[in-house]
Design an enzyme around this catalytic site. Structure first.
Site, PDB file in Angstrom:
ATOM      1  N   ASP A   1       1.680   6.682   6.939  1.00  0.00           N
ATOM      2  CA  ASP A   1       0.957   5.984   8.007  1.00  0.00           C
ATOM      3  C   ASP A   1       1.844   5.615   9.197  1.00  0.00           C
ATOM      4  O   ASP A   1       1.393   4.950  10.125  1.00  0.00           O
ATOM      5  CB  ASP A   1       0.304   4.708   7.455  1.00  0.00           C
ATOM      6  CG  ASP A   1      -1.004   4.983   6.727  1.00  0.00           C
ATOM      7  OD1 ASP A   1      -1.656   6.003   7.026  1.00  0.00           O
ATOM      8  OD2 ASP A   1      -1.376   4.168   5.858  1.00  0.00           O
TER       9      ASP A   1
ATOM     10  N   ASP B   1      -3.836   7.889  -1.412  1.00  0.00           N
ATOM     11  CA  ASP B   1      -4.209   6.935  -0.364  1.00  0.00           C
ATOM     12  C   ASP B   1      -5.622   6.403  -0.593  1.00  0.00           C
ATOM     13  O   ASP B   1      -5.862   5.191  -0.534  1.00  0.00           O
ATOM     14  CB  ASP B   1      -4.095   7.627   1.000  1.00  0.00           C
ATOM     15  CG  ASP B   1      -4.395   6.708   2.162  1.00  0.00           C
ATOM     16  OD1 ASP B   1      -3.809   5.615   2.240  1.00  0.00           O
ATOM     17  OD2 ASP B   1      -5.237   7.088   3.004  1.00  0.00           O
TER      18      ASP B   1
ATOM     19  N   GLU C   1       0.548   7.265  12.565  1.00  0.00           N
ATOM     20  CA  GLU C   1      -0.821   6.816  12.852  1.00  0.00           C
ATOM     21  C   GLU C   1      -0.900   5.320  13.178  1.00  0.00           C
ATOM     22  O   GLU C   1      -1.561   4.922  14.125  1.00  0.00           O
ATOM     23  CB  GLU C   1      -1.699   7.138  11.647  1.00  0.00           C
ATOM     24  CG  GLU C   1      -3.161   6.866  11.832  1.00  0.00           C
ATOM     25  CD  GLU C   1      -3.971   7.330  10.640  1.00  0.00           C
ATOM     26  OE1 GLU C   1      -4.853   6.579  10.208  1.00  0.00           O
ATOM     27  OE2 GLU C   1      -3.724   8.445  10.130  1.00  0.00           O
ATOM     28  N   ASP C   2      -0.231   4.502  12.372  1.00  0.00           N
ATOM     29  CA  ASP C   2      -0.375   3.046  12.520  1.00  0.00           C
ATOM     30  C   ASP C   2       0.702   2.391  13.373  1.00  0.00           C
ATOM     31  O   ASP C   2       0.458   1.368  13.994  1.00  0.00           O
ATOM     32  CB  ASP C   2      -0.354   2.371  11.142  1.00  0.00           C
ATOM     33  CG  ASP C   2      -1.604   2.649  10.330  1.00  0.00           C
ATOM     34  OD1 ASP C   2      -2.547   3.249  10.866  1.00  0.00           O
ATOM     35  OD2 ASP C   2      -1.623   2.281   9.143  1.00  0.00           O
TER      36      ASP C   2
ATOM     37  N   HIS D   1       0.842  -1.208   0.000  1.00  0.00           N
ATOM     38  CA  HIS D   1       0.000   0.000   0.000  1.00  0.00           C
ATOM     39  C   HIS D   1       0.874   1.253   0.000  1.00  0.00           C
ATOM     40  O   HIS D   1       0.637   2.183  -0.778  1.00  0.00           O
ATOM     41  CB  HIS D   1      -0.932  -0.009   1.218  1.00  0.00           C
ATOM     42  CG  HIS D   1      -1.585   1.304   1.487  1.00  0.00           C
ATOM     43  ND1 HIS D   1      -2.522   1.860   0.638  1.00  0.00           N
ATOM     44  CD2 HIS D   1      -1.448   2.188   2.513  1.00  0.00           C
ATOM     45  CE1 HIS D   1      -2.929   3.026   1.130  1.00  0.00           C
ATOM     46  NE2 HIS D   1      -2.285   3.245   2.262  1.00  0.00           N
TER      47      HIS D   1
END
Length: 185
Positions: free
Chosen positions: A61, A121, A64-65, A34
């Site tokens: 990300d 995204d 955030e992830d 991704h």
């Protein structure tokens, strides 16, 4: 030349930081796929003219992830990259519905760089819904995601006709993937 070495360092960092993360789809792709797709879309949309943006796309990300400290991104890739990453990072302390609402409201106010990453995204996410939806996502949940993504992207339009076309094609493919084939056709 030096900036493209930084792009490869960012790809390596993203792969390491997300090593145990998988996409939600039934194919369970490594998450790096991704991140690479988002970075590739951004690179193509800008004709490869902005390595800093490609680095931010690869790392979009991470905070955030994977809870990568912003200070680490600043130290390794610079404040401009960290600023873009933060601009596209959701506040995970908020309820999901509020985070989704804020993305719609904030989209038109984002920087050019953040808009390109958000658009890429959402395109990547819709491509995944079409090709490899999450096993536990009902048709209704997929439809809701498609409509929400369209609402976010409505506020991003005008930034890249090519990338917007990629999004529109991904949205159409995601919608088609939910329709049963016509009998006798």
């Amino acid at each position: 030349m030096k900036e493209w070495i930084a792009v490869l360092r960012a790809a390596d960092a993203a792969a390491r930081w997300h090593v145990h993360q998988r996409r939600k789809g039934i194919a369970q792709e490594p998450y790096i796929n991704h991140l690479l797709e988002v970075a590739s879309l951004v690179a193509e949309a800008t004709s490869g003219s902005d390595p800093t943006l490609v680095i931010a796309a690869l790392l979009h990300d991470a905070v955030e992830d994977q809870e990568v400290p912003v200070e680490m991104i600043i130290r390794e890739f610079g404040k401009p990259v960290a600023d873009i990453v933060l601009e596209v990072t959701d506040d995970k302390t908020l309820p999901k519905d509020e985070r989704k609402r804020r993305q719609i409201v904030a989209a038109p106010k984002k920087s050019r760089e953040a808009k390109l990453i958000k658009l890429a995204d959402k395109t990547s996410n819709l491509r995944t819904i079409a090709a490899s939806p999450a096993a536990d996502w009902s048709v209704n949940r997929r439809l809701d995601y498609i409509e929400w993504a369209k609402a976010v992207v409505a506020g991003l339009r005008g930034i890249s006709p090519w990338l917007e076309q990629q999004f529109d094609e991904a949205a159409s493919a995601a919608e088609r993937s939910l329709n049963p084939p016509m009998a006798g056709v």
